[in-house]
Design a protein around this motif. Structure first.
Motif, PDB file in Angstrom:
ATOM      1  N   LEU C  24       0.797  -1.228   0.000  1.00 41.77           N
ATOM      2  CA  LEU C  24       0.000   0.000   0.000  1.00 41.77           C
ATOM      3  C   LEU C  24       0.834   1.286   0.000  1.00 41.77           C
ATOM      4  N   CYS C  25       2.062   1.244   0.541  1.00 43.78           N
ATOM      5  CA  CYS C  25       2.814   2.501   0.641  1.00 43.78           C
ATOM      6  C   CYS C  25       2.994   3.192  -0.704  1.00 43.78           C
ATOM      7  N   PRO C  26       3.541   2.493  -1.721  1.00 43.09           N
ATOM      8  CA  PRO C  26       3.660   3.171  -3.013  1.00 43.09           C
ATOM      9  C   PRO C  26       2.299   3.463  -3.632  1.00 43.09           C
ATOM     10  N   PHE C  27       1.309   2.640  -3.287  1.00 42.16           N
ATOM     11  CA  PHE C  27      -0.024   2.837  -3.860  1.00 42.16           C
ATOM     12  C   PHE C  27      -0.584   4.206  -3.464  1.00 42.16           C
ATOM     13  N   PHE C  28      -0.338   4.610  -2.223  1.00 35.86           N
ATOM     14  CA  PHE C  28      -0.813   5.935  -1.824  1.00 35.86           C
ATOM     15  C   PHE C  28       0.213   7.019  -2.102  1.00 35.86           C
ATOM     16  N   GLY C  29       1.511   6.650  -2.062  1.00 40.12           N
ATOM     17  CA  GLY C  29       2.542   7.672  -2.175  1.00 40.12           C
ATOM     18  C   GLY C  29       2.885   8.068  -3.593  1.00 40.12           C
ATOM     19  N   LEU C  30       2.778   7.132  -4.533  1.00 42.77           N
ATOM     20  CA  LEU C  30       3.358   7.402  -5.855  1.00 42.77           C
ATOM     21  C   LEU C  30       2.341   7.396  -6.985  1.00 42.77           C
ATOM     22  N   THR C  31       1.074   7.627  -6.669  1.00 37.65           N
ATOM     23  CA  THR C  31       0.092   7.556  -7.742  1.00 37.65           C
ATOM     24  C   THR C  31      -0.362   8.934  -8.199  1.00 37.65           C
ATOM     25  N   ASN C  32       0.514   9.919  -8.065  1.00 37.89           N
ATOM     26  CA  ASN C  32       0.110  11.251  -8.494  1.00 37.89           C
ATOM     27  C   ASN C  32       0.139  11.427  -9.999  1.00 37.89           C
ATOM     28  N   MET C  34       0.950   9.374 -13.981  1.00 37.18           N
ATOM     29  CA  MET C  34       1.038   8.108 -14.687  1.00 37.18           C
ATOM     30  C   MET C  34       2.469   7.592 -14.753  1.00 37.18           C
ATOM     31  N   GLU C  35       3.411   8.504 -15.028  1.00 35.34           N
ATOM     32  CA  GLU C  35       4.779   8.039 -15.262  1.00 35.34           C
ATOM     33  C   GLU C  35       5.336   7.321 -14.042  1.00 35.34           C
ATOM     34  N   SER C  36       5.167   7.925 -12.864  1.00 28.86           N
ATOM     35  CA  SER C  36       5.766   7.261 -11.714  1.00 28.86           C
ATOM     36  C   SER C  36       5.007   6.002 -11.339  1.00 28.86           C
ATOM     37  N   SER C  37       3.683   5.946 -11.577  1.00 26.63           N
ATOM     38  CA  SER C  37       2.996   4.688 -11.244  1.00 26.63           C
ATOM     39  C   SER C  37       3.477   3.572 -12.147  1.00 26.63           C
ATOM     40  N   ILE C  38       3.619   3.883 -13.445  1.00 25.09           N
ATOM     41  CA  ILE C  38       4.056   2.812 -14.340  1.00 25.09           C
ATOM     42  C   ILE C  38       5.508   2.452 -14.046  1.00 25.09           C
ATOM     43  N   GLY C  39       6.329   3.452 -13.741  1.00 20.21           N
ATOM     44  CA  GLY C  39       7.724   3.192 -13.396  1.00 20.21           C
ATOM     45  C   GLY C  39       7.830   2.292 -12.184  1.00 20.21           C
ATOM     46  N   MET C  40       7.074   2.629 -11.156  1.00 23.10           N
ATOM     47  CA  MET C  40       7.084   1.817  -9.938  1.00 23.10           C
ATOM     48  C   MET C  40       6.568   0.421 -10.238  1.00 23.10           C
ATOM     49  N   GLY C  41       5.505   0.368 -11.049  1.00 26.59           N
ATOM     50  CA  GLY C  41       4.960  -0.943 -11.414  1.00 26.59           C
ATOM     51  C   GLY C  41       6.006  -1.806 -12.089  1.00 26.59           C
ATOM     52  N   GLY C  42       6.748  -1.203 -13.016  1.00 23.50           N
ATOM     53  CA  GLY C  42       7.780  -1.956 -13.722  1.00 23.50           C
ATOM     54  C   GLY C  42       8.862  -2.443 -12.775  1.00 23.50           C
ATOM     55  N   ALA C  43       9.325  -1.545 -11.920  1.00 28.16           N
ATOM     56  CA  ALA C  43      10.393  -1.917 -10.987  1.00 28.16           C
ATOM     57  C   ALA C  43       9.919  -3.038 -10.064  1.00 28.16           C
ATOM     58  N   VAL C  44       8.688  -2.902  -9.561  1.00 29.33           N
ATOM     59  CA  VAL C  44       8.160  -3.924  -8.657  1.00 29.33           C
ATOM     60  C   VAL C  44       8.022  -5.261  -9.375  1.00 29.33           C
ATOM     61  N   THR C  45       7.533  -5.228 -10.618  1.00 32.02           N
ATOM     62  CA  THR C  45       7.369  -6.474 -11.367  1.00 32.02           C
ATOM     63  C   THR C  45       8.700  -7.200 -11.475  1.00 32.02           C
ATOM     64  N   PHE C  46       9.726  -6.457 -11.910  1.00 30.38           N
ATOM     65  CA  PHE C  46      11.041  -7.058 -12.086  1.00 30.38           C
ATOM     66  C   PHE C  46      11.545  -7.670 -10.778  1.00 30.38           C
ATOM     67  N   VAL C  47      11.540  -6.874  -9.726  1.00 29.66           N
ATOM     68  CA  VAL C  47      12.103  -7.353  -8.459  1.00 29.66           C
ATOM     69  C   VAL C  47      11.268  -8.494  -7.878  1.00 29.66           C
ATOM     70  N   THR C  48       9.943  -8.396  -7.960  1.00 26.97           N
ATOM     71  CA  THR C  48       9.104  -9.452  -7.377  1.00 26.97           C
ATOM     72  C   THR C  48       9.374 -10.796  -8.040  1.00 26.97           C
ATOM     73  N   VAL C  49       9.384 -10.792  -9.381  1.00 22.57           N
ATOM     74  CA  VAL C  49       9.579 -12.068 -10.076  1.00 22.57           C
ATOM     75  C   VAL C  49      10.948 -12.649  -9.729  1.00 22.57           C
ATOM     76  N   MET C  50      11.989 -11.807  -9.832  1.00 19.90           N
ATOM     77  CA  MET C  50      13.336 -12.320  -9.558  1.00 19.90           C
ATOM     78  C   MET C  50      13.470 -12.763  -8.094  1.00 19.90           C
ATOM     79  N   ALA C  51      12.981 -11.929  -7.174  1.00 20.14           N
ATOM     80  CA  ALA C  51      13.121 -12.253  -5.755  1.00 20.14           C
ATOM     81  C   ALA C  51      12.351 -13.531  -5.415  1.00 20.14           C
ATOM     82  N   SER C  52      11.198 -13.731  -6.067  1.00 16.79           N
ATOM     83  CA  SER C  52      10.429 -14.950  -5.805  1.00 16.79           C
ATOM     84  C   SER C  52      11.228 -16.173  -6.211  1.00 16.79           C
ATOM     85  N   VAL C  53      11.840 -16.100  -7.400  1.00 18.61           N
ATOM     86  CA  VAL C  53      12.613 -17.246  -7.872  1.00 18.61           C
ATOM     87  C   VAL C  53      13.787 -17.504  -6.929  1.00 18.61           C
TER      88      VAL C  53
END
Lengths: 201, 205, 191, 318
Positions: C24-32, C34-53
């Motif tokens: 929730l933190c980035p969800f409330f903090g970084l959704t002002n 489009m660019e930063s939401s998509i940027g954060m989304g991309g970064a989270v996607t990358f790290v989540t998948v790799m960290a899960s593996v």
């Protein structure tokens, strides 16, 4: 003042390792202290759920084959319905009262885990819910005795069809069907595959 | 001196309330506030981890190299969380079950790492413990305030005791996810309005 | 089929933000914007998948053989922290352009409870490695979708004359509540 | 490009226009409402409608007073929200239910600053709140011309295994099914069942240029085609549930739907797609409310990202 970078890294590495080792040691000590208690709790919760079906039973034992391997351990009866394990319930004279089935069924919001007893006369003794994540206020009412009691003394050869011989929980047909179906399918499977059970009846 | 300690303890309650004002650690707050019992249990777990972590780090603060501070903080917090998990499994299994994944997730609670970084790693032990207790109390106040509203409106009960007759129909939405967002939103709004009024009064005096 | 169900569940019916309250933190903090939401989304996607593996491998190849499953929490968080550090160093050196886009989000990611949550749930749900990848990917896409939808509403809110009482954080929470109401209709999608 | 600066839709700042617009929509709802009243009996429907309208107006006034906003409770918009909400309720529900629902609906509008600022359709938020909070009441339906409870055709579809059981309900007679579905001789919400009334309302809305054809056509078209694809009788699909009511009166709401015709087509398609997905794959038997609400969330992106509308606010343009 400059320090050798390799030396620096090694030093930091050692410091971090010391912290990790201390932490791991502390954890393993706590673990070994609490482990017996944790196992005790797990045993208690299984026993409590079985006692809810046969309060008078004095011991429960897993049903095994000749080689002492557990029978019916995590068997998928049909998609979504799983028999977790089968126990025998004995009274203080170690004579058989009935069987306890621990099973789960796919409900509306996730798995519904439940236990129920089968009496030697092929009737259901009682049903009790162990765990469920159904919608609060609706399907979550599955644990209520007003719903569960209608399975007691029901013959396993009955049809077990919701809205016919099973009254569903208000506005939660899917949950009601999941539990009803879970009981019927697992009971049918056991009667078909478990020689001992059919013999004694 | 005494005054100063009192200040450290009380600032977490309202002025720097971690949930309502700083809006940190929201995940667990929103997720477990379906009932007051869960809220109290979560507060207890949170207090255990933050106080012991702040205490430990304040004790060893001179032996932590600056470059390694974040990994060391994380290792220490994670250790206390794991110890907490053992204790809950052994002594309060029901609570452990109902809080579920939000117990291990205390590790990544931004409040704890934030307090350690900005407070405990620089201050003496007594102050750090008081800071931990104050922040926990603030966290507890927030989560219980949310849980009270959600439990009354969504289940018609408080601490599991039914408040109304059987003809009362609770609005289930309040114990579903949308209810959590709604209640915290309205409560923060109310708090803001209250603070504004209060501040104005202070000024005019 | 199971893999597709995992994707649909994690994106829609069990959305990590709206239904599970994780990240929730980035969800409330970084959704002002489009660019930063998509940027954060991309970064989270990358790290989540790799960290899960990585954490999956740590669990099944190190913790289980050594019989120390109880070190799960501590080893996962250390794994994630180390992994994020490595990614940061690597990106800074090798792909500076990407680093410029993702760099600001990376330090925030270690304490993003969604990533830790996903790694724990992978083990809790008993997933295989392939299921783990799908679960991690789906949840990050669900996270990104939630970020984009929230941004959509917040763009709209910029032009609104909000009542004094709800200005700032409260209206964002209330808007999130209404999006969550809409998401409740998707319950049951993906089995 | 353009010297015009447009703020959030709608562009109704004129009080007379608001009143006119709201009354047109309310009048166009009358045929469907009267159909529902006739089918389910006035005792089960009229109190719901009246209480809902009155409570919507009162809660608008009260909230505006509490939030210190200008009072506009008699401009017809609150009354319309109450009317719409009542028509989506099952007949014969306890009378406190529409009261709670309208309070929530009006709250969801005022919280964003009142008419024109709300990103979500208030009546739908109100209904969704009622469905989630009081599901037992919101899924207890009534058989036409009687006081007996029954299922809706969609509930039959969802719970008992597809078209088979729906057809069995109508004794396998497809033309008879179409006929009774068209005339509204089925379980359902007060305003959604009487299809001729809904169509009449649509004609009024189109003739008075209150709405454009894009959203209803793309919405219903998508539902028709997709339900065909998923093995549902497509005619049954658009006649059942609240799809028509939603497509004509809810999805076309100015404030919460896109402004440009092209985006309206996409919006209608999205509503239809989600609606069918919810019906076929999700737990709820009907998905109109939630499908439109989900598309409400996307509306700001559609309006700004896909194609910038004429008069899009350029920084500094004034």
């Amino acid at each position: 003042m400059k320090t050798n970078p390799t030396k620096q890294i090694v030093k930091l590495g050692i410091i971090l390792s010391i912290y990790c080792i201390v932490a791991a040691l502390a954890l393993s000590v706590t673990y070994s202290v609490t482990l017996p208690k944790i196992q005790e709790q797990q045993r208690l919760s299984t026993e409590r759920s079985m006692k809810s079906v046969y309060p008078n039973a004095s011991s429960f034992s897993v049903v095994t084959n000749e080689n002492n391997d557990e029978l019916f351990c995590s068997i998928e009866v049909e998609s979504g319905v799983l028999i977790d394990s089968l126990y025998m319930a004995n009274d203080s004279n170690s004579s058989l009262i009935g069987f306890v089935v621990k099973a789960s069924s796919q409900g509306y919001g996730g798995l519904i885990m439940f236990v129920y007893g089968i009496n030697p006369d092929k009737t259901i003794e009682a049903v009790s819910i162990i765990e469920q994540t159904e919608t609060p206020g609706l399907g979550a009412n599955v644990y209520k005795s007003s719903f569960l009691d209608q399975f007691s003394k029901k013959n396993v050869t009955d049809s077990f069809i919701v809205k016919q011989d099973v009254t569903p929980i208000t506005a939660s047909t899917i949950t009601s069907k999941a539990l009803t179906n879970g009981i019927k399918k697992s009971v049918d499977f056991l009667l078909e595959h478990h020689q001992e059970m059919t013999d004694e009846k | 001196m005494k005054n100063n300690l009192l200040k450290i303890f009380t600032k977490g309650l309202f002025i720097e309330n971690p949930v309502f004002i700083l809006m940190l650690g929201l995940c667990s707050v929103l997720a477990v506030s379906v009932s007051v019992i869960n809220a109290l249990g979560m507060t207890l777990a949170f207090t255990f981890v933050i106080v012991l972590s702040e205490l430990t780090i304040s004790l060893i603060r001179n032996w932590i190299p600056k470059t390694l501070r974040i990994p060391i903080f994380i290792v220490i917090i994670a250790s206390f969380v794991t110890i907490l998990q053992f204790l809950l499994q052994a002594y309060l299994p029901a609570l452990n079950k109902s809080l579920g994944i939000f117990i291990p997730l205390i590790v990544v609670n931004c409040i704890i790492i934030g307090r350690i970084e900005s407070f405990a790693s620089k201050r003496p032990v007594v102050e750090s413990i008081l800071d931990g207790l104050g922040i926990s109390l603030g966290y507890g106040i927030a989560i219980v305030l949310i849980a009270v509203v959600r439990e009354i409106l969504g289940s018609g009960s408080i601490l599991g005791i039914q408040l109304f007759g059987s003809s009362f129909q609770p609005a289930l939405m309040f114990i579903l996810p949308p209810g959590a967002f709604l209640v915290i939103g309205i409560e923060i709004g109310a708090l803001n309005a209250f603070m504004k009024k209060y501040n104005k009064k202070v000024c005019s005096r | 089929m199971n893999l597709i169900n995992i994707l649909i569940q994690t994106i829609f019916s069990q959305n990590f933000i709206f239904m599970r309250f994780l990240g929730l933190c980035p969800f409330f903090g970084l959704t002002n914007d489009m660019e930063s939401s998509i940027g954060m989304g991309g970064a989270v996607t990358f790290v989540t998948v790799m960290a899960s593996v990585v954490s999956y491998l740590v669990y099944y190849l190190i913790l289980i053989p050594l019989g120390v499953e109880y070190l799960q929490t501590i080893s996962f968080i250390v794994t994630i922290a180390v992994f994020v550090q490595l990614v940061e160093i690597y990106l800074k050196k090798m792909i500076p352009n990407l680093y410029k886009v993702m760099g600001i989000y990376l330090p925030l990611i270690t304490t993003n409870c969604m990533i830790m949550g996903v790694t724990l749930l992978n083990i809790q749900n008993g997933y295989t490695l392939l299921e783990t990848v799908f679960f991690a990917f789906g949840s990050s896409i669900g996270f990104t979708l939630a970020m984009i939808l929230m941004t959509s509403i917040r763009i709209r809110l910029r032009d609104s004359k909000l009542p004094e009482f709800f200005k700032g954080a409260p209206i964002v929470f209330i808007a999130a509540s209404f999006i969550a109401i809409a998401f409740m209709g998707l319950q049951g999608l993906g089995g | 490009m353009s010297r015009y600066v447009i703020t959030a839709s709608p562009h109704i700042r004129n009080k007379v226009n608001t009143v006119f617009l709201m009354n047109t929509v309310s009048i166009s709802l009358l045929p469907a409402a009267m159909g529902g009243i006739f089918i389910f009996g006035w005792k089960n429907t009229l109190p719901v409608i009246l209480v809902s309208i009155v409570s919507a107006i009162l809660s608008e006034g009260l909230l505006q007073k509490m939030l210190k906003m200008p009072l506009t409770w008699f401009d017809g918009s609150a009354a319309l929200t109450g009317f719409l909400l009542a028509l989506t309720c099952p007949p014969g529900i306890p009378i406190w239910l529409p009261v709670v629902g309208t309070i929530f609906a009006i709250f969801s509008k005022q919280v964003f600053g009142g008419l024109g600022q709300n990103p979500f359709n208030p009546a739908l938020i109100g209904r969704a709140f009622m469905v989630l909070s009081f599901p037992v009441y919101m899924t207890s339906w009534m058989k036409p011309f009687s006081m007996v409870t029954s299922s809706t055709p969609l509930a039959l579809y969802a719970e008992n295994g597809g078209m088979k059981s729906v057809l069995a309900f109508f004794q396998g007679n497809v033309p008879a099914m179409y006929k009774s579905m068209f005339l509204g001789i089925r379980g359902g919400s007060i305003g959604e069942v009487f299809i001729p009334g809904l169509l009449l309302g649509l004609v009024v809305l189109l003739l008075t240029k209150t709405i454009k054809w894009q959203i209803p056509v793309s919405y219903l078209g998508t539902v028709f085609l997709l339900s065909w694809l998923f093995g549902m009788d497509p005619v049954f699909s658009i006649l059942s549930g609240g799809v028509m009511f939603g497509a004509f009166f809810m999805a076309t709401d100015y404030v919460t739907s896109p402004m440009l015709p092209k985006n309206q087509l996409i919006y209608g398609f999205g509503c239809g797609l989600l609606n069918v997905l919810i019906r076929v794959f999700a737990n709820m038997p009907e998905g109109t409310t939630f499908a439109i609400l989900l598309m409400n969330v996307v509306t700001p992106i559609l309006d700004r990202k896909i194609k910038k509308p004429v008069g899009y606010i350029v920084d500094g343009a004034k």
